[in-house]
Motif scaffolding. Structure first.
Motif, mmCIF file in Angstrom:
data_model
loop_
_atom_site.group_PDB
_atom_site.id
_atom_site.type_symbol
_atom_site.label_atom_id
_atom_site.label_comp_id
_atom_site.label_asym_id
_atom_site.label_seq_id
_atom_site.Cartn_x
_atom_site.Cartn_y
_atom_site.Cartn_z
ATOM 1 N N ASN A 183 0.780 -1.161 -0.098
ATOM 2 C CA ASN A 183 -0.023 0.150 0.128
ATOM 3 C C ASN A 183 0.852 1.244 0.234
ATOM 4 O OD1 ASN A 183 -2.679 -1.189 0.159
ATOM 5 N ND2 ASN A 183 -2.128 -1.819 2.294
ATOM 6 N N ILE A 184 2.115 1.073 0.385
ATOM 7 C CA ILE A 184 3.073 2.090 0.245
ATOM 8 C C ILE A 184 4.089 2.085 -0.915
ATOM 9 C CG2 ILE A 184 5.110 3.385 1.687
ATOM 10 C CD1 ILE A 184 4.015 2.028 4.198
ATOM 11 N N ALA A 185 4.600 1.294 -1.088
ATOM 12 C CA ALA A 185 5.503 1.016 -2.378
ATOM 13 C C ALA A 185 5.372 -0.663 -2.932
ATOM 14 C CB ALA A 185 6.825 1.303 -2.064
ATOM 15 N N LYS A 186 5.509 -0.728 -3.992
ATOM 16 C CA LYS A 186 5.266 -1.889 -4.621
ATOM 17 C C LYS A 186 6.694 -2.659 -4.610
ATOM 18 C CE LYS A 186 1.111 -1.219 -5.741
ATOM 19 N NZ LYS A 186 0.177 -1.609 -4.961
ATOM 20 N N VAL A 187 6.533 -3.916 -4.941
ATOM 21 C CA VAL A 187 7.796 -5.044 -4.717
ATOM 22 C C VAL A 187 8.733 -4.340 -6.164
ATOM 23 C CG1 VAL A 187 8.891 -7.132 -5.143
ATOM 24 C CG2 VAL A 187 7.047 -6.922 -3.791
ATOM 25 N N ARG A 188 8.111 -3.949 -7.094
ATOM 26 C CA ARG A 188 8.861 -3.451 -8.201
ATOM 27 C C ARG A 188 9.557 -2.441 -7.963
ATOM 28 N NH1 ARG A 188 3.352 -2.453 -10.061
ATOM 29 N NH2 ARG A 188 2.985 -0.259 -10.373
ATOM 30 N N ASP A 189 9.202 -1.460 -7.079
ATOM 31 C CA ASP A 189 9.720 -0.309 -6.695
ATOM 32 C C ASP A 189 10.913 -0.354 -6.169
ATOM 33 O OD1 ASP A 189 7.773 1.528 -7.711
ATOM 34 O OD2 ASP A 189 6.538 1.332 -5.758
ATOM 35 N N TYR A 190 11.114 -1.448 -5.230
ATOM 36 C CA TYR A 190 12.174 -1.835 -4.440
ATOM 37 C C TYR A 190 13.418 -2.358 -5.680
ATOM 38 C CZ TYR A 190 15.320 -4.575 -1.717
ATOM 39 O OH TYR A 190 16.647 -4.979 -1.177
ATOM 40 N N PHE A 191 12.888 -2.893 -6.568
ATOM 41 C CA PHE A 191 13.955 -3.567 -7.368
ATOM 42 C C PHE A 191 14.354 -2.338 -8.439
ATOM 43 C CE2 PHE A 191 12.427 -7.604 -6.368
ATOM 44 C CZ PHE A 191 13.747 -8.344 -6.486
ATOM 45 N N LEU A 192 13.485 -1.632 -8.818
ATOM 46 C CA LEU A 192 13.811 -0.542 -9.544
ATOM 47 C C LEU A 192 15.054 0.464 -8.997
ATOM 48 C CD1 LEU A 192 10.333 0.597 -11.159
ATOM 49 C CD2 LEU A 192 12.443 -0.204 -12.354
ATOM 50 N N LEU A 193 14.714 0.392 -7.490
ATOM 51 C CA LEU A 193 15.686 1.364 -6.835
ATOM 52 C C LEU A 193 16.951 0.598 -6.432
ATOM 53 C CD1 LEU A 193 15.903 4.221 -5.288
ATOM 54 C CD2 LEU A 193 14.917 3.059 -3.443
ATOM 55 N N PHE A 194 16.826 -0.816 -6.137
ATOM 56 C CA PHE A 194 17.874 -1.317 -5.432
ATOM 57 C C PHE A 194 18.607 -2.486 -6.280
ATOM 58 C CE2 PHE A 194 16.122 -0.032 -1.249
ATOM 59 C CZ PHE A 194 16.879 1.001 -1.080
ATOM 60 N N ILE A 195 18.080 -2.528 -7.806
ATOM 61 C CA ILE A 195 18.675 -3.597 -8.445
ATOM 62 C C ILE A 195 20.219 -3.634 -8.742
ATOM 63 C CG2 ILE A 195 18.425 -2.336 -10.632
ATOM 64 C CD1 ILE A 195 18.194 -6.126 -10.074
ATOM 65 N N ASP A 196 21.099 -2.537 -8.646
ATOM 66 C CA ASP A 196 22.311 -2.582 -8.585
ATOM 67 C C ASP A 196 22.877 -3.036 -7.364
ATOM 68 O OD1 ASP A 196 22.353 -1.518 -11.198
ATOM 69 O OD2 ASP A 196 22.719 0.573 -10.529
ATOM 70 N N ARG A 197 22.296 -2.736 -6.287
ATOM 71 C CA ARG A 197 22.724 -3.155 -4.851
ATOM 72 C C ARG A 197 22.711 -4.741 -4.804
ATOM 73 N NH1 ARG A 197 20.546 1.755 -0.877
ATOM 74 N NH2 ARG A 197 21.047 3.461 -2.541
ATOM 75 N N VAL A 198 21.578 -5.132 -5.261
ATOM 76 C CA VAL A 198 21.162 -6.454 -5.254
ATOM 77 C C VAL A 198 22.089 -7.331 -6.029
ATOM 78 C CG1 VAL A 198 19.493 -8.574 -5.841
ATOM 79 C CG2 VAL A 198 18.696 -6.508 -4.851
ATOM 80 N N LYS A 199 22.581 -6.959 -7.208
ATOM 81 C CA LYS A 199 23.500 -7.565 -7.933
ATOM 82 C C LYS A 199 25.040 -7.566 -7.314
ATOM 83 C CE LYS A 199 21.613 -6.450 -12.589
ATOM 84 N NZ LYS A 199 21.559 -5.839 -13.790
ATOM 85 N N LEU A 200 25.219 -6.294 -6.544
ATOM 86 C CA LEU A 200 26.581 -6.227 -6.023
ATOM 87 C C LEU A 200 26.723 -7.160 -4.649
ATOM 88 C CD1 LEU A 200 29.194 -4.908 -5.648
ATOM 89 C CD2 LEU A 200 28.277 -3.038 -4.418
ATOM 90 N N CYS A 201 25.495 -7.568 -3.934
ATOM 91 C CA CYS A 201 25.291 -8.421 -2.818
ATOM 92 C C CYS A 201 25.761 -9.824 -3.464
ATOM 93 C CB CYS A 201 24.121 -8.456 -2.233
ATOM 94 S SG CYS A 201 23.743 -6.887 -1.221
ATOM 95 N N GLU A 202 25.086 -10.042 -4.487
ATOM 96 C CA GLU A 202 25.289 -11.405 -5.130
ATOM 97 C C GLU A 202 26.846 -11.447 -5.565
ATOM 98 O OE1 GLU A 202 21.072 -11.900 -7.322
ATOM 99 O OE2 GLU A 202 22.718 -11.180 -8.701
ATOM 100 N N GLN A 203 27.488 -10.712 -6.140
ATOM 101 C CA GLN A 203 28.716 -10.604 -6.380
ATOM 102 C C GLN A 203 29.922 -10.705 -4.910
ATOM 103 O OE1 GLN A 203 29.943 -7.257 -8.501
ATOM 104 N NE2 GLN A 203 28.526 -7.286 -9.872
ATOM 105 N N SER A 204 29.199 -10.137 -3.850
ATOM 106 C CA SER A 204 29.997 -10.085 -2.825
ATOM 107 C C SER A 204 29.695 -11.538 -2.057
ATOM 108 C CB SER A 204 29.136 -9.168 -1.587
ATOM 109 O OG SER A 204 29.537 -7.745 -2.329
ATOM 110 N N ALA A 205 28.811 -12.173 -2.201
ATOM 111 C CA ALA A 205 28.695 -13.551 -1.451
ATOM 112 C C ALA A 205 29.359 -14.376 -2.146
ATOM 113 C CB ALA A 205 27.059 -13.911 -1.879
ATOM 114 N N LYS A 206 29.527 -14.312 -3.558
ATOM 115 C CA LYS A 206 30.854 -15.251 -4.250
ATOM 116 C C LYS A 206 31.960 -15.051 -3.590
ATOM 117 C CE LYS A 206 28.252 -15.442 -8.930
ATOM 118 N NZ LYS A 206 28.332 -15.087 -10.285
ATOM 119 N N VAL A 207 32.448 -13.776 -3.177
ATOM 120 C CA VAL A 207 33.911 -13.755 -2.727
ATOM 121 C C VAL A 207 33.926 -14.525 -1.274
ATOM 122 C CG1 VAL A 207 35.395 -12.017 -1.874
ATOM 123 C CG2 VAL A 207 34.256 -11.411 -3.936
ATOM 124 N N LEU A 208 32.769 -14.556 -0.761
ATOM 125 C CA LEU A 208 32.599 -15.434 0.574
ATOM 126 C C LEU A 208 32.366 -16.874 0.383
ATOM 127 C CD1 LEU A 208 30.474 -12.723 2.311
ATOM 128 C CD2 LEU A 208 32.862 -13.240 2.933
#
Length: 221
Positions: A183-208
Motif C-alpha cells: 500500500n506504500i510501495a510495490k515490490v517492483r519499486d524496490y527492484f527499480l531502486l535497488f537492483i544494482d545493490r542486489v547484484k553487488l550483494c550477489e557478487q559479494s556473496a561469491k567472494v565469501l
C-alpha cells in the motif's frame, strides 16, 4: 599492537559524535538515516555474516568495526563519503595502535562499500557490502510524506515493515527476508531502486564462497 573490539568502539564518544553529526548532515539534504542506528545494524550484520560463515574471530571483529565506521565520511561530505570515511577510519585505528594490516584492511573495505565505485575486494569488503545494502527499513525514514525532500528512497524504506538477514552456515547461503507493505510501495519499486545493490550483494556473496538470496513477502526473487 593493541586489539580493539566492536563492543568497545560502539561506546566511543568520538565515534558517536561523528555519526550523529553525519546523520544531521544527511537529514538536512533529505537522505534516509545514516547515523548510529544504521551503523550498529551494519556492524552487527557484517560480524554475523563472517562469524556464521566460519571466519576466525579476529576477521569477524574487524568486520564489525568496518561496519561501525563505514559511514563516518558523511560527517564531512556525502560525495565520495566512502573514500573519506576510509581515511578517517585508517587514522582512527592507527591512533588506537592497531596493526597497519588490520587498519588498511578495514579502510579498504570501507572505501569499497559504495555501489557506485566499490567492489568486494576481500572478505571484509564483501560482508560489509551485504550488511550495508540489506538495511532497508521504515525506521530509516527521516522525512514526512508531505516534505519536499520525501522521495522514492523514503517511500521504499517506509514500505519495509520487517527485515531479517539469515545466514545458513551449512549451505553457505545469505538470505535477506523482507516484508513490504504494498500500500506504500510495490515490490517492483524496490527492484527499480535497488537492483544494482542486489547484484553487488550477489557478487559479494561469491567472494565469501556463498550465495545471496532475496525473499520478499514470502516469495523468492
Amino acid at each position: 599492537m593493541k586489539e580493539i573490539y566492536l563492543e568497545t568502539l560502539e561506546k566511543n564518544q568520538e565515534i558517536i559524535d561523528m555519526l550523529n553529526f553525519a546523520n544531521e548532515q544527511m537529514k538536512s539534504i533529505g537522505y534516509t538515516e545514516h547515523g548510529f542506528r544504521h551503523s550498529i545494524v551494519v556492524a552487527k550484520r557484517t560480524k554475523q555474516i563472517l562469524k556464521d560463515l566460519n571466519y576466525d574471530n579476529h576477521i569477524y571483529e574487524m568486520g564489525g568495526i568496518a561496519g561501525l565506521l563505514h559511514d563516518l565520511g558523511n560527517s564531512i561530505l556525502r560525495h565520495n563519503h566512502a573514500e573519506t570515511g576510509a581515511i578517517i577510519a585508517l587514522n582512527f585505528m592507527l591512533k588506537y595502535h592497531c596493526t597497519m594490516s588490520d587498519a588498511i584492511k578495514v579502510a579498504s573495505a570501507i572505501a569499497n562499500h559504495d555501489e557506485r565505485h566499490g567492489q568486494p575486494i576481500h572478505e571484509l569488503a564483501a560482508a560489509l557490502i551485504i550488511a550495508d545494502k540489506s538495511d532497508a527499513h521504515r525506521s530509516r525514514v527521516q522525512d514526512t510524506p508531505d516534505s519536499e525532500t520525501f522521495d522514492i528512497h523514503d517511500k521504499v524504506n517506509a514500505s519495509v515493515t520487517d527485515n531479517k538477514l539469515i545466514i545458513d552456515s551449512e549451505k553457505r547461503n545469505i538470505l535477506l527476508k523482507m516484508t513490504i507493505d504494498q500500500n506504500i510501495a510495490k515490490v517492483r519499486d524496490y527492484f527499480l531502486l535497488f537492483i544494482d545493490r542486489v547484484k553487488l550483494c550477489e557478487q559479494s556473496a561469491k567472494v565469501l564462497n556463498a550465495t545471496f538470496t532475496l525473499n520478499i513477502n514470502g516469495q523468492d526473487m
